[in-house]
Design a protein around this motif. Structure first.
Motif, PDB file in Angstrom:
ATOM      1  N   VAL A  36     -16.620   0.225  -7.667  1.00  0.00           N
ATOM      2  CA  VAL A  36     -15.428  -0.260  -8.371  1.00  0.00           C
ATOM      3  C   VAL A  36     -14.123  -0.775  -7.722  1.00  0.00           C
ATOM      4  O   VAL A  36     -13.780   0.185  -6.198  1.00  0.00           O
ATOM      5  CB  VAL A  36     -15.254   0.636  -8.897  1.00  0.00           C
ATOM      6  CG1 VAL A  36     -13.900   0.979  -9.770  1.00  0.00           C
ATOM      7  CG2 VAL A  36     -16.416   1.864  -9.560  1.00  0.00           C
ATOM      8  N   PRO A  37     -13.828  -2.098  -7.327  1.00  0.00           N
ATOM      9  CA  PRO A  37     -12.890  -2.615  -6.613  1.00  0.00           C
ATOM     10  C   PRO A  37     -11.470  -1.659  -6.161  1.00  0.00           C
ATOM     11  O   PRO A  37     -11.262  -1.459  -7.620  1.00  0.00           O
ATOM     12  CB  PRO A  37     -13.009  -4.382  -7.101  1.00  0.00           C
ATOM     13  CG  PRO A  37     -14.704  -4.298  -7.138  1.00  0.00           C
ATOM     14  CD  PRO A  37     -15.079  -3.008  -7.929  1.00  0.00           C
ATOM     15  N   GLN A  38     -11.342  -1.239  -5.655  1.00  0.00           N
ATOM     16  CA  GLN A  38      -9.282  -1.221  -5.754  1.00  0.00           C
ATOM     17  C   GLN A  38      -8.735  -2.219  -5.693  1.00  0.00           C
ATOM     18  O   GLN A  38      -8.598  -2.549  -5.533  1.00  0.00           O
ATOM     19  CB  GLN A  38      -9.490  -0.272  -3.966  1.00  0.00           C
ATOM     20  CG  GLN A  38      -8.685   1.263  -4.060  1.00  0.00           C
ATOM     21  CD  GLN A  38      -8.224   1.645  -2.713  1.00  0.00           C
ATOM     22  OE1 GLN A  38      -7.634   1.531  -1.994  1.00  0.00           O
ATOM     23  NE2 GLN A  38      -9.491   2.576  -2.324  1.00  0.00           N
ATOM     24  N   ALA A  39      -7.678  -1.358  -6.540  1.00  0.00           N
ATOM     25  CA  ALA A  39      -6.830  -2.476  -7.333  1.00  0.00           C
ATOM     26  C   ALA A  39      -5.809  -2.025  -6.140  1.00  0.00           C
ATOM     27  O   ALA A  39      -5.480  -1.324  -4.945  1.00  0.00           O
ATOM     28  CB  ALA A  39      -5.767  -1.574  -8.150  1.00  0.00           C
ATOM     29  N   GLY A  40      -5.162  -3.978  -5.983  1.00  0.00           N
ATOM     30  CA  GLY A  40      -4.484  -3.734  -4.605  1.00  0.00           C
ATOM     31  C   GLY A  40      -4.361  -5.124  -3.877  1.00  0.00           C
ATOM     32  O   GLY A  40      -5.157  -6.129  -4.617  1.00  0.00           O
ATOM     33  N   ALA A  41      -3.319  -5.295  -3.183  1.00  0.00           N
ATOM     34  CA  ALA A  41      -4.248  -5.971  -2.259  1.00  0.00           C
ATOM     35  C   ALA A  41      -5.517  -6.611  -0.615  1.00  0.00           C
ATOM     36  O   ALA A  41      -5.553  -5.928  -0.609  1.00  0.00           O
ATOM     37  CB  ALA A  41      -2.795  -6.804  -1.333  1.00  0.00           C
ATOM     38  N   TYR A  42      -6.061  -8.202  -0.536  1.00  0.00           N
ATOM     39  CA  TYR A  42      -6.901  -7.919  -0.131  1.00  0.00           C
ATOM     40  C   TYR A  42      -6.315  -9.280   0.743  1.00  0.00           C
ATOM     41  O   TYR A  42      -5.368 -10.054   0.461  1.00  0.00           O
ATOM     42  CB  TYR A  42      -7.920  -8.006  -1.086  1.00  0.00           C
ATOM     43  CG  TYR A  42      -8.695  -6.979  -1.550  1.00  0.00           C
ATOM     44  CD1 TYR A  42      -9.621  -5.997  -1.496  1.00  0.00           C
ATOM     45  CD2 TYR A  42      -8.097  -6.205  -2.610  1.00  0.00           C
ATOM     46  CE1 TYR A  42      -9.783  -5.121  -1.291  1.00  0.00           C
ATOM     47  CE2 TYR A  42      -8.599  -5.629  -3.433  1.00  0.00           C
ATOM     48  CZ  TYR A  42      -9.351  -4.872  -2.813  1.00  0.00           C
ATOM     49  OH  TYR A  42      -9.923  -3.584  -3.432  1.00  0.00           O
ATOM     50  N   ALA A  43      -7.189  -9.644   2.097  1.00  0.00           N
ATOM     51  CA  ALA A  43      -6.770 -10.491   2.994  1.00  0.00           C
ATOM     52  C   ALA A  43      -8.329 -10.710   3.581  1.00  0.00           C
ATOM     53  O   ALA A  43      -8.658  -9.569   3.567  1.00  0.00           O
ATOM     54  CB  ALA A  43      -5.351  -9.682   4.082  1.00  0.00           C
ATOM     55  N   PHE A  44      -8.241 -11.734   3.724  1.00  0.00           N
ATOM     56  CA  PHE A  44      -9.753 -12.230   4.872  1.00  0.00           C
ATOM     57  C   PHE A  44      -8.943 -13.645   5.567  1.00  0.00           C
ATOM     58  O   PHE A  44      -8.420 -14.298   6.040  1.00  0.00           O
ATOM     59  CB  PHE A  44     -10.575 -13.318   4.728  1.00  0.00           C
ATOM     60  CG  PHE A  44      -9.793 -14.518   2.758  1.00  0.00           C
ATOM     61  CD1 PHE A  44      -9.544 -15.439   3.496  1.00  0.00           C
ATOM     62  CD2 PHE A  44      -9.576 -13.910   1.528  1.00  0.00           C
ATOM     63  CE1 PHE A  44      -9.886 -16.817   2.801  1.00  0.00           C
ATOM     64  CE2 PHE A  44      -9.013 -14.969   1.106  1.00  0.00           C
ATOM     65  CZ  PHE A  44      -9.158 -16.065   1.475  1.00  0.00           C
ATOM     66  N   GLY A  45      -9.913 -13.296   7.088  1.00  0.00           N
ATOM     67  CA  GLY A  45     -10.192 -14.047   7.957  1.00  0.00           C
ATOM     68  C   GLY A  45      -8.567 -13.822   9.139  1.00  0.00           C
ATOM     69  O   GLY A  45      -7.511 -14.708   9.435  1.00  0.00           O
ATOM     70  N   CYS A  46      -7.812 -12.504   9.008  1.00  0.00           N
ATOM     71  CA  CYS A  46      -7.034 -11.815   9.825  1.00  0.00           C
ATOM     72  C   CYS A  46      -7.349 -11.688  11.548  1.00  0.00           C
ATOM     73  O   CYS A  46      -8.302 -11.370  11.290  1.00  0.00           O
ATOM     74  CB  CYS A  46      -5.951 -10.767   9.246  1.00  0.00           C
ATOM     75  SG  CYS A  46      -5.799 -11.095   7.397  1.00  0.00           S
ATOM     76  N   ASN A  47      -6.318 -11.893  12.092  1.00  0.00           N
ATOM     77  CA  ASN A  47      -5.896 -11.200  13.241  1.00  0.00           C
ATOM     78  C   ASN A  47      -6.264  -9.424  13.041  1.00  0.00           C
ATOM     79  O   ASN A  47      -5.652  -9.320  12.311  1.00  0.00           O
ATOM     80  CB  ASN A  47      -5.102 -11.456  14.487  1.00  0.00           C
ATOM     81  CG  ASN A  47      -3.674 -12.005  13.470  1.00  0.00           C
ATOM     82  OD1 ASN A  47      -3.662 -10.850  12.848  1.00  0.00           O
ATOM     83  ND2 ASN A  47      -2.832 -11.993  14.700  1.00  0.00           N
TER      84      ASN A  47
END
Length: 561
Positions: A36-47
């Motif tokens: 079950v995906p958690q609600a909120g902000a996600y990011a990809f390709g970060c340092n």
């Protein structure tokens, strides 16, 4: 029997019972725990710090929203998608065609899968055919992260670099500092010379002493060689050993420290190498303003302006008395270059009107090559309704893409371009940021400005009652005129425009019938040096504005008695 012996015995007994029991044919298989995906902000390709991410998105319930990413090929700025995508069986997929933050249409497709409730993998594919940006695909791991920020998203004006400098070039040194080479004086005149300054942050510069002072060298480009030395490619102000009609070539000098230079014999690039461009009838021609970069395969790539001392259309369609294109050449050793052809052809009235120059190639973060250059744009008698400023083209391996603007009104739809949005650009990646330095006229003389990635604009407003306001960009021919390219709109006592940072404007007040003008309040600019002094009756009605911040001025009118 103690507890441990009893447990073993019980386990063995149960195992025997289970082994003996028949297996029912309709026994359902065991189910894996649902993700079950958690609600909120996600990011990809970060340092590791999360402050230079390739993209971000939000999860709410079983829905993906607010996907944003920064392209790394062909397109600056940020791409943001407003549509949402449903998460089904841990997976999501959606795409759209949207305008980037620098007004380039981008078509993208994003698909991903949650491996856990707080992370997974994502594949991103995008293209921008309008700027000849071919499709590119990348795969990333995404994680739940509230503090993530996108990386480079466009140019942000960062202010004055060096007063009085022109035709700039920057090289990053082995000790992590930057050195800027630049001209002082007027190119080709007896006062022209190349000098240098040093910086540890790309913003504050300290002059150096070199053995270049007094030499008749014009605009240059300095590169670090694989053996640690430096090579300067330059345009000689005087090139006497060329054939008649050939005014200047590209030459070079070598240095161990970047300060003391020794001229290398011969020409690196002779203008006669571009046989298809050599004019007939004794017309002068030359190459100037070289820019050089070494490709990953060891090939040296050189771009330079090719100038012809006549307009590109003999029937007089061009409004210029000369033509300047950008050509390119390659070399295996950095000394002997082979002409390859035209990189940017200016011989068209609508876009370049015969004028492009000062190319500066740079290896971009995706490994490709971008070449920044400048163009004054098409000319209209007594005015410059459009000033292209700095533009960019991308190397395809065999040629160059259609140029697109970098610092013009295209960056902010409906906004005016900066009064003189910059010329002769040079770029460098330094301390994880992209710096651009460029020349600009201010107060009647040349200064060098610089920008870093991310763009900025300001609002200019003028309040009035009892009259009307006209406005113009304070640049160009030196004649005051109404210039609709400011984007200034007036109504109900307020005029307003959104312009790029650093834009200079003039505002002119005209009283209505039965009113007289009594003065301005809030004007923060001065008359540029290239403008002739206004007549005594015009001068009081003029307000000079510099858009270094949001600014509001007031034109005051009073009823006549």
């Amino acid at each position: 029997m103690n507890r441990s012996v009893f447990s073993v015995a019980l386990g063995c007994a149960l195992g025997a019972v289970i082994a003996a029991a028949p297996v029912r044919a309709n026994t359902p298989p065991a189910r894996a725990a649902a993700v079950v995906p958690q609600a909120g902000a996600y990011a990809f390709g970060c340092n590791p710090n999360g402050n230079d991410c390739a993209g971000t998105f939000l999860v709410s319930g079983q829905t993906i929203t607010a996907l944003s990413f920064r392209p790394v090929r062909c397109v600056d700025g940020k791409v943001s998608a407003s549509p949402s995508a449903a998460i089904a069986n841990r997976a999501f997929s959606y795409g759209a065609t949207v305008a980037s933050s620098v007004s380039v249409p981008v078509t993208f497709q994003a698909s991903g899968t949650f491996q856990t409730s707080t992370g997974g993998s994502l594949t991103l594919r995008y293209e921008a055919p309008g700027v000849e940006c071919a499709a590119t695909t990348s795969t990333h791991t995404f994680i739940r992260r509230d503090d993530a920020r996108l990386g480079w998203q466009g140019w942000r004006d960062a202010g004055l670099a060096i007063d009085g400098a022109m035709d700039l070039d920057v090289v990053v040194l082995p000790d992590g500092r930057m050195r800027m080479y630049y001209g002082l004086g007027v190119g080709g005149s007896n006062t022209w010379r190349i000098t240098s300054s040093i910086s540890s942050d790309g913003r504050t510069w300290t002059p150096e002493s070199t053995n270049l002072v007094g030499r008749a060298w014009g605009p240059c480009d300095v590169v670090r060689l694989p053996d640690g030395r430096f090579r300067m490619y330059y345009t000689p102000s005087d090139d006497p050993d060329l054939a008649p009609g050939q005014m200047r070539s590209t030459r070079s000098a070598i240095s161990d420290d970047g300060i003391n230079w020794t001229v290398e014999p011969g020409h690196r690039l002779n203008p006669a190498a571009f046989t298809e461009l050599v004019p007939s009838g004794g017309i002068d021609y030359q190459v100037s303003h070289p820019g050089v970069v070494r490709l990953p395969d060891g090939t040296w790539l050189l771009l330079t302006a090719f100038s012809i001392a006549r307009g590109f259309d003999p029937k007089g369609v061009s409004s210029r008395d000369h033509t300047e294109l950008i050509v390119w050449a390659t070399s295996s050793d950095g000394l002997t270059f082979t002409a390859r052809g035209i990189a940017v052809d200016s011989r068209n009235k609508a876009t370049f009107d015969g004028m492009v120059g000062s190319p500066d190639p740079v290896i971009w973060e995706d490994g490709g090559v971008r070449a920044y250059f400048w163009s004054a744009g098409p000319q209209i008698p007594n005015d410059q309704k459009r000033y292209n400023g700095i533009m960019v083209t991308t190397f395809t391996g065999t040629g160059w893409t259609t140029p697109r603007p970098v610092r013009t009104s295209a960056t902010f739809p409906g906004a005016a371009a900066a009064a003189l949005p910059g010329g002769d650009p040079t770029t460098a990646i330094f301390n994880g940021r992209m710096f651009m330095y460029y020349g600009q006229f201010s107060g009647g003389h040349q200064v060098s400005q610089h920008s870093v990635m991310a763009s900025r604009s300001y609002k200019v407003q003028a309040r009035y009652s009892g009259g009307r306001i006209t406005a113009g960009i304070s640049a160009g021919s030196g004649a005051l005129r109404t210039d609709v390219s400011t984007g200034m709109r007036c109504g109900r006592g307020l005029c307003a425009a959104t312009v790029l940072a650093g834009t200079g404007m003039w505002l002119y007040a005209t009283p209505a019938r039965g009113y007289r003008f009594t003065g301005w309040a809030g004007c923060n600019g001065t008359r540029p040096g290239e403008y002739p002094p206004p007549t005594p009756e015009v001068k009081p009605r003029l307000c000079w504005v510099s858009a270094t911040k949001n600014i509001t001025v007031t034109a005051r009118f009073a009823r006549r008695r």
